[in-house]
Design an enzyme around this catalytic site. Structure first.
Site, short mmCIF file in Angstrom:
data_model
loop_
_atom_site.label_atom_id
_atom_site.label_comp_id
_atom_site.label_asym_id
_atom_site.label_seq_id
_atom_site.Cartn_x
_atom_site.Cartn_y
_atom_site.Cartn_z
N SER A 1 0.79 -1.23 0.00
CA SER A 1 0.00 0.00 0.00
C SER A 1 0.82 1.28 0.00
O SER A 1 0.26 2.37 -0.16
CB SER A 1 -0.95 0.01 1.19
OG SER A 1 -2.01 -0.85 0.93
N LYS B 1 0.32 3.38 -2.99
CA LYS B 1 -0.83 4.28 -3.10
C LYS B 1 -0.42 5.75 -3.02
O LYS B 1 -1.08 6.63 -3.55
CB LYS B 1 -1.86 3.96 -2.01
CG LYS B 1 -2.47 2.57 -2.15
CD LYS B 1 -3.28 2.19 -0.91
CE LYS B 1 -3.89 0.80 -1.03
NZ LYS B 1 -4.50 0.33 0.22
N TYR C 1 -3.57 -2.54 -10.19
CA TYR C 1 -3.39 -2.18 -8.77
C TYR C 1 -2.48 -3.21 -8.07
O TYR C 1 -1.58 -2.85 -7.32
CB TYR C 1 -4.78 -2.08 -8.11
CG TYR C 1 -4.76 -2.13 -6.60
CD1 TYR C 1 -4.36 -1.02 -5.85
CD2 TYR C 1 -5.15 -3.29 -5.92
CE1 TYR C 1 -4.35 -1.07 -4.47
CE2 TYR C 1 -5.14 -3.33 -4.54
CZ TYR C 1 -4.73 -2.24 -3.82
OH TYR C 1 -4.70 -2.29 -2.45
N TYR D 1 -4.93 3.67 7.90
CA TYR D 1 -6.32 3.15 7.96
C TYR D 1 -6.97 3.47 9.30
O TYR D 1 -6.86 4.60 9.77
CB TYR D 1 -6.34 1.63 7.67
CG TYR D 1 -5.36 1.23 6.62
CD1 TYR D 1 -5.53 1.71 5.31
CD2 TYR D 1 -4.26 0.44 6.89
CE1 TYR D 1 -4.62 1.37 4.33
CE2 TYR D 1 -3.35 0.11 5.90
CZ TYR D 1 -3.53 0.58 4.63
OH TYR D 1 -2.64 0.27 3.67
N VAL E 1 1.19 -3.76 3.80
CA VAL E 1 1.18 -5.06 4.47
C VAL E 1 2.45 -5.89 4.22
O VAL E 1 2.63 -6.94 4.82
CB VAL E 1 -0.05 -5.94 4.13
CG1 VAL E 1 -1.31 -5.42 4.79
CG2 VAL E 1 -0.24 -6.09 2.64
#
Ligand code: GLN
Length: 308
Positions: free
Chosen positions: A64, A67, A192, A244, A262
């Site tokens: 992530s 992103k 992605y 998050y 992760v």
């Protein structure tokens, strides 16, 4: 004058006592096989000086953290228009949650939860014409930021994600049903997953976020990637949404804009000073690196760097 190397060595000493705590990501075989007893801490200052400790040459899946790079590219292309398709509010939910997306009509809360990042990838595919070109641009962007043209992605990880990616595909399909996805959901999710599967080490990642510590301009090469305002916005979204449903906790304990993955990486930015990356694959219950978060907390305590 702060002795960064000494601080990193102290942190290494203390944090590695926590080996055995947390769990590596186990939703795909390629990630579950990673040795949890690894730790790295890298700093690259705005002057270009580097400090590292531990496994800073070990490549890992950036997941992530990617992103952050796709958000930067999309913001540069679409500017404010981007926010019609993705918000900038913390979600207070796990990164792959579906519930909120349903009652908020397919508009993801922010670019750092999976749904938001999938939309961002969709916008890049639109802009660059096809999924291969869009991924090539993302890869070349991180290569440029890190100053290393050999950076690539691990097809074993992305293929395995595709085989197990039912939830991400659900997010994409749900957004498609709300007209917030232009391309084929499978193609978008595949792209992605490729960006998530980019492999980098903590040295390269600390270097890659340096532009965010310096108003969008790489302080070493002088390259201007985004405007000062855009860099400020990205840092704000990192602070409020980068971890998050543990973003509040990260702000509370660390107090720096940060983004986790992760794969065990966490990048953080000290505005005006440096780019940071920690790596340790065992995760806490929110899917953020357990030792990496602890180490960052120790770092701000010892160095006094925090935006608060
Ligand atoms: N590839 C992962 C997923 O989509 C990325 C999640 C993460 O790093 N938090 O589930």
């Amino acid at each position: 004058m702060i002795d960064y190397q000494e601080i990193l060595e102290e942190i290494y000493e203390e944090v590695t006592k926590h080996y055995g705590e947390g769990r590596v990501a186990d939703y795909i075989p390629a990630l579950s096989e990673v040795d949890p007893r690894q730790f790295a801490f890298s700093i690259v200052t705005k002057e270009g000086d580097e400090y590292h400790v531990g496994d800073s040459s070990v490549k890992f899946s950036i997941q992530s953290i990617s992103k952050l790079f796709t958000f930067t590219l999309a913001l540069d292309i679409y500017s404010r228009e981007l926010y019609k398709r993705v918000g900038v509010e913390p979600s207070g939910n796990p990164f792959n949650s579906l519930v909120q997306l349903e009652y908020e009509h397919g508009i993801p809360r922010n670019p750092f939860i999976n749904a938001g990042a999938i939309v961002i990838t969709d916008t890049l595919i639109n802009h660059y014409g096809d999924d291969y070109k869009a991924f090539e641009v993302v890869l070349n962007f991180v290569r440029d930021l890190a100053g290393d043209s050999s950076i690539t992605f691990d097809p074993v990880v992305s293929t395995s994600e595709m085989e197990h990616g039912f939830r991400n595909l659900s997010l994409a399909n749900l957004m498609k049903s709300f007209d917030n996805l232009d391309n084929d959901p499978r193609v978008v999710v595949q792209t992605y997953f490729k960006q998530c599967a980019i492999s980098m080490n903590s040295r390269e990642l600390a270097r890659s976020v340096l532009y965010l510590a310096n108003g969008g301009v790489d302080p070493v090469t002088g390259k201007e990637y985004i405007t000062k305002t855009q860099a400020r916005r990205i840092n704000a979204v990192m602070l409020t949404c980068g971890h998050y449903d543990a973003s509040g906790e990260f702000a509370f304990h660390v107090g720096l804009p940060g983004k986790s993955g992760v794969g065990g990486g966490v990048v953080a930015v000290v505005p005006g000073e440096m780019g940071i990356c920690t790596f340790s694959p065992a995760l806490n219950k929110y899917g953020n690196s357990h030792l990496g978060t602890l180490a960052l907390e120790m770092f701000v305590e010892k160095s006094g760097f925090s935006i608060f």
